[in-house]
Design a protein around this motif. Structure first.
Motif, PDB file in Angstrom:
ATOM      1  N   ASP A   2       1.134   2.349   7.975  1.00 22.74           N
ATOM      2  CA  ASP A   2       1.488   1.451   6.876  1.00 22.74           C
ATOM      3  C   ASP A   2       1.452   0.001   7.327  1.00 22.74           C
ATOM      4  O   ASP A   2       1.198  -0.903   6.528  1.00 22.74           O
ATOM      5  CB  ASP A   2       2.881   1.778   6.346  1.00 22.74           C
ATOM      6  CG  ASP A   2       2.934   3.132   5.659  1.00 22.74           C
ATOM      7  OD1 ASP A   2       1.909   3.554   5.087  1.00 22.74           O
ATOM      8  OD2 ASP A   2       3.996   3.772   5.702  1.00 22.74           O
ATOM      9  N   THR A   4       0.906  -2.574  11.151  1.00 19.88           N
ATOM     10  CA  THR A   4       0.619  -2.687  12.576  1.00 19.88           C
ATOM     11  C   THR A   4       1.309  -3.927  13.119  1.00 19.88           C
ATOM     12  O   THR A   4       1.251  -4.987  12.494  1.00 19.88           O
ATOM     13  CB  THR A   4      -0.903  -2.808  12.805  1.00 19.88           C
ATOM     14  OG1 THR A   4      -1.548  -1.652  12.270  1.00 19.88           O
ATOM     15  CG2 THR A   4      -1.228  -2.950  14.273  1.00 19.88           C
ATOM     16  N   LEU A  30      -7.219  -7.482  10.453  1.00 21.23           N
ATOM     17  CA  LEU A  30      -6.599  -6.407   9.681  1.00 21.23           C
ATOM     18  C   LEU A  30      -6.138  -6.886   8.309  1.00 21.23           C
ATOM     19  O   LEU A  30      -6.385  -6.234   7.292  1.00 21.23           O
ATOM     20  CB  LEU A  30      -5.404  -5.815  10.437  1.00 21.23           C
ATOM     21  CG  LEU A  30      -5.714  -4.903  11.607  1.00 21.23           C
ATOM     22  CD1 LEU A  30      -4.424  -4.565  12.364  1.00 21.23           C
ATOM     23  CD2 LEU A  30      -6.388  -3.627  11.130  1.00 21.23           C
ATOM     24  N   THR A  31      -5.459  -8.017   8.293  1.00 19.93           N
ATOM     25  CA  THR A  31      -4.951  -8.518   7.013  1.00 19.93           C
ATOM     26  C   THR A  31      -6.090  -8.936   6.088  1.00 19.93           C
ATOM     27  O   THR A  31      -5.985  -8.789   4.871  1.00 19.93           O
ATOM     28  CB  THR A  31      -3.932  -9.661   7.206  1.00 19.93           C
ATOM     29  OG1 THR A  31      -4.542 -10.721   7.926  1.00 19.93           O
ATOM     30  CG2 THR A  31      -2.694  -9.174   7.948  1.00 19.93           C
ATOM     31  N   LYS A  35      -4.938  -4.794   5.073  1.00 19.52           N
ATOM     32  CA  LYS A  35      -3.926  -4.042   5.814  1.00 19.52           C
ATOM     33  C   LYS A  35      -2.743  -4.943   6.131  1.00 19.52           C
ATOM     34  O   LYS A  35      -2.866  -6.165   6.170  1.00 19.52           O
ATOM     35  CB  LYS A  35      -4.499  -3.467   7.115  1.00 19.52           C
ATOM     36  CG  LYS A  35      -5.732  -2.615   6.936  1.00 19.52           C
ATOM     37  CD  LYS A  35      -5.432  -1.367   6.152  1.00 19.52           C
ATOM     38  CE  LYS A  35      -6.683  -0.510   6.023  1.00 19.52           C
ATOM     39  NZ  LYS A  35      -6.475   0.627   5.163  1.00 19.52           N
ATOM     40  N   THR A  36      -1.605  -4.334   6.384  1.00 18.46           N
ATOM     41  CA  THR A  36      -0.411  -5.089   6.747  1.00 18.46           C
ATOM     42  C   THR A  36      -0.315  -5.171   8.258  1.00 18.46           C
ATOM     43  O   THR A  36      -0.333  -4.140   8.931  1.00 18.46           O
ATOM     44  CB  THR A  36       0.850  -4.406   6.169  1.00 18.46           C
ATOM     45  OG1 THR A  36       0.696  -4.301   4.757  1.00 18.46           O
ATOM     46  CG2 THR A  36       2.097  -5.206   6.488  1.00 18.46           C
TER      47      THR A  36
END
Length: 86
Positions: A2, A4, A30-31, A35-36
């Motif tokens: 969920d 990193t 990632l962001t 993604k978080t």
């Protein structure tokens, strides 16, 4: 995952700059992909960050080649302190 969390590098000078992992860039990448992710430099800061956000049933995977400042025991202790009745 969920979310990193990446920390600062241990002894980054042991690896040539051109070959060195850039944790801030990894989190940025990632962001950018939706993604978080969080760059948090130290083990103590990660413990504080996670302690405020973890909920019952959450799982944490800590990956390190060393003891990483005792993060495992510190995180367990912080969670136990949170769960202690007032």
């Amino acid at each position: 995952a969920d979310a990193t969390v990446l920390a600062g590098l241990f002894s980054p000078d042991k690896v040539p700059a051109a070959q060195r992992l850039n944790p801030q860039q990894v989190i940025s990448d990632l962001t950018a992909r939706g993604k978080t992710g969080f760059f948090i430099p130290t083990a103590d800061e990660i413990v504080a960050f996670l302690s405020e956000r973890l909920a019952p049933g959450d799982m944490v995977c800590i990956m390190s080649s060393r003891g990483f400042g005792g993060i495992h025991a510190k995180l367990v202790a912080a969670q136990r302190e949170r769960e202690r009745p007032a």
